[in-house]
Write an enzyme that holds these catalytic residues in place. Structure first.
Site, short mmCIF file in Angstrom:
data_model
loop_
_atom_site.label_atom_id
_atom_site.label_comp_id
_atom_site.label_asym_id
_atom_site.label_seq_id
_atom_site.Cartn_x
_atom_site.Cartn_y
_atom_site.Cartn_z
CD GLU A 38 34.19 -9.22 9.72
OE1 GLU A 38 35.42 -9.32 9.57
OE2 GLU A 38 33.68 -8.59 10.67
CB THR A 82 38.55 -6.98 11.84
OG1 THR A 82 37.24 -7.38 11.45
CG2 THR A 82 39.55 -7.71 10.95
CG HIS A 199 31.39 -5.95 8.46
ND1 HIS A 199 30.69 -4.84 8.87
CD2 HIS A 199 32.59 -5.90 9.09
CE1 HIS A 199 31.43 -4.15 9.72
NE2 HIS A 199 32.59 -4.77 9.86
CG ASP A 258 35.99 -10.99 12.96
OD1 ASP A 258 34.84 -11.50 12.88
OD2 ASP A 258 36.28 -9.89 12.45
CG HIS A 259 34.05 -9.19 15.71
ND1 HIS A 259 32.88 -8.88 15.05
CD2 HIS A 259 35.05 -8.73 14.93
CE1 HIS A 259 33.17 -8.23 13.93
NE2 HIS A 259 34.49 -8.13 13.81
C1 GP9 Z 1 37.65 -3.96 7.15
C2 GP9 Z 1 37.19 -5.21 7.80
C3 GP9 Z 1 36.12 -4.96 8.86
O1 GP9 Z 1 38.81 -4.03 6.38
O2 GP9 Z 1 38.21 -6.03 8.21
O3 GP9 Z 1 36.59 -4.72 10.13
P1 GP9 Z 1 35.62 -4.70 11.42
O4 GP9 Z 1 34.60 -3.61 11.20
O5 GP9 Z 1 34.95 -6.04 11.51
O6 GP9 Z 1 36.51 -4.43 12.56
MN MN Z 2 35.39 -8.06 11.88
#
Ligand code: GP9
Ligand code: MN
Length: 429
Positions: A38, A82, A199, A258-259
């Site tokens: 993440e 995500t 996150h 992912d980003h």
């Molecule tokens: C939530 C998680 C976060 O289930 O995958 O998503 P994001 O905010 O990174 O798009």
């Molecule tokens: Mn994410």
């Protein structure tokens, strides 16, 4: 209508890159474990705070001679974050220019996604693991369209308030309990583990805050290395479980970020982190680099400088598994193929390629970061061509998503997914 599909196929077939014979099929029949890191950015590799590595486990994995690591790999997400990353990884289709494709069209659209392809071509079982509620990003529905056999969401993990943080279960607990399910899956399997603790806004309870924060003074930035360190420790624990169960030896482990974790609004703090003088549009484009690492015992690894992005992962993986993606509607192409073009589209139409990086009306030399004030006719022509290709690629992908075009086309040997066959409520015992 179905004639729009012809245009899409003409594009994806032209964009197709034939497999590299040195890598085609080297992972045939292996389990695939995708680890979603993440908000993990490339700059974290070998990054130190007060002389300490932020991510020692991931650094070691990155430099492992049996890991193919990419250092010019970019995230390509839009507002779906995500969800867009998942869409690209599992389908080689882009998310939408606004909102999340998984939410907007994920329930009803026809897809030819990785879980279904691997099940049909290699007898794979598929599972996604995530410690948040199943409805987030509409995973519980989109996964049926993609053919996931199992979805282990929050309800399949220990229920305890102290285990939760931010968007879900803390990574260490999540990965520990996921490993127990993973060991019981029918092999070969295609499994993805979606971490969440690293996150925004990077909160961490005191017991886990075992790493110094950075000291830029920007409070949204300074906690990032701390949760990244926690993620690294959790990956270390996961590796121990995988080695103990033998899964490490008969799996391809693919990790990706992912980003971005730190947005472009924090340029000043980022300059401090990177020790650079300024943070311009070029720096911001390069700051979108995220990890892609593919590990397998016996794989000829190394740091690969090919330019690519999340859209390219599925074609790369399929070729490693010995599955040709030629007939599939994939907007990416195999990163290991000598024919891979390396034109990386960002969701907003900007792009990066080996020669030039385009941000709005500005063009930079990708290798040096120099702003090119006066373009030669030749440069103009090349950039115009690349710009048109990027626009075409994004708009064709949008058409596939918005008009559900894959319902008009089935690759030969592929059986359309019957969503009614999937149900993520089950008991084990
Ligand atoms: C939530 C998680 C976060 O289930 O995958 O998503 P994001 O905010 O990174 O798009
Ligand atoms: Mn994410």
């Amino acid at each position: 209508d179905s004639s729009d599909m012809d245009e899409v196929l003409a594009y994806t077939q032209q964009n197709y890159a034939a497999p590299n014979p040195d890598y085609y099929g080297v992972a045939k029949g292996k389990n695939v474990i995708i680890i979603h890191l993440e908000s993990f950015q490339q700059f974290l590799f070998d990054y130190k705070v007060d002389g300490q590595e932020v991510t020692p486990t991931l650094n070691q994995f990155y430099h492992d001679s049996q890991t193919m690591s990419f250092d010019n790999f970019f995230h390509q997400v839009g507002q779906g974050k995500t969800a867009d990353a998942e869409m690209m990884l599992d389908n080689s289709l882009y998310g939408l220019s606004q909102g999340s494709a998984m939410v907007q069209v994920g329930t009803d659209n026809t897809y030819q996604a990785a879980p279904a392809i691997l099940a049909q071509q290699g007898g794979y079982t598929s599972a996604s693991f995530h410690g948040d509620v199943g409805s987030f990003w509409n995973r519980n529905n989109a996964y049926k369209s993609w053919g996931y056999d199992y979805f282990f969401d929050a309800q399949y993990y220990s229920e305890n308030e102290a285990y939760k943080l931010g968007y879900g279960l803390k990574d260490k607990i999540f990965l520990k309990e996921s490993a127990q399910y993973l060991e019981q899956l029918q092999q070969p399997f295609y499994a993805k583990l979606i971490t969440v603790t690293n996150h925004y806004p990077y909160p961490l309870d005191e017991a886990n805050a075992a790493f110094p924060k950075t000291t830029t003074g920007d409070s949204t930035v300074d906690g990032y290395v701390q949760t990244a360190h926690y993620l690294d420790q959790s990956i270390n624990e996961l590796m121990t479980y995988l080695k103990a169960s033998g899964l490490y030896d008969n799996s391809v482990i693919l990790m990706y970020g992912d980003h971005y974790g730190i947005s472009g609004n924090h340029g000043e703090a980022v300059s401090q982190l990177l020790g650079t003088e300024e943070y311009n549009d070029y720096d911001d484009a390069m700051f979108q680099k995220v990890p892609l690492m593919i590990h397998m015992p016996g794989l000829k690894g190394g740091i690969n400088h090919t330019f690519g992005g999340e859209i390219d992962v599925l074609p790369t993986l399929m070729h490693l598994l010995g599955m040709d993606n030629k007939e599939y509607v994939h907007f990416g192409s195999d990163l290991l193929s000598p024919e891979h073009q390396g034109l990386v589209a960002f969701r907003n139409g900007n792009f990066v390629a080996k020669d030039y990086t385009k941000v709005g009306s500005k063009v930079y030399d990708t290798a040096t970061g120099t702003l090119i004030e006066h373009l030669t006719e030749e440069q103009k022509a090349q950039i115009e061509k690349e710009k048109e290709q990027v626009e075409k690629e994004l708009s064709l992908s949008d058409q596939v998503q918005i008009s559900d075009l894959l319902r008009y086309y089935t690759p030969s040997g592929f059986t359309p997914v019957d969503k009614s066959q999937y149900n993520y409520t089950y008991r084990f015992g």
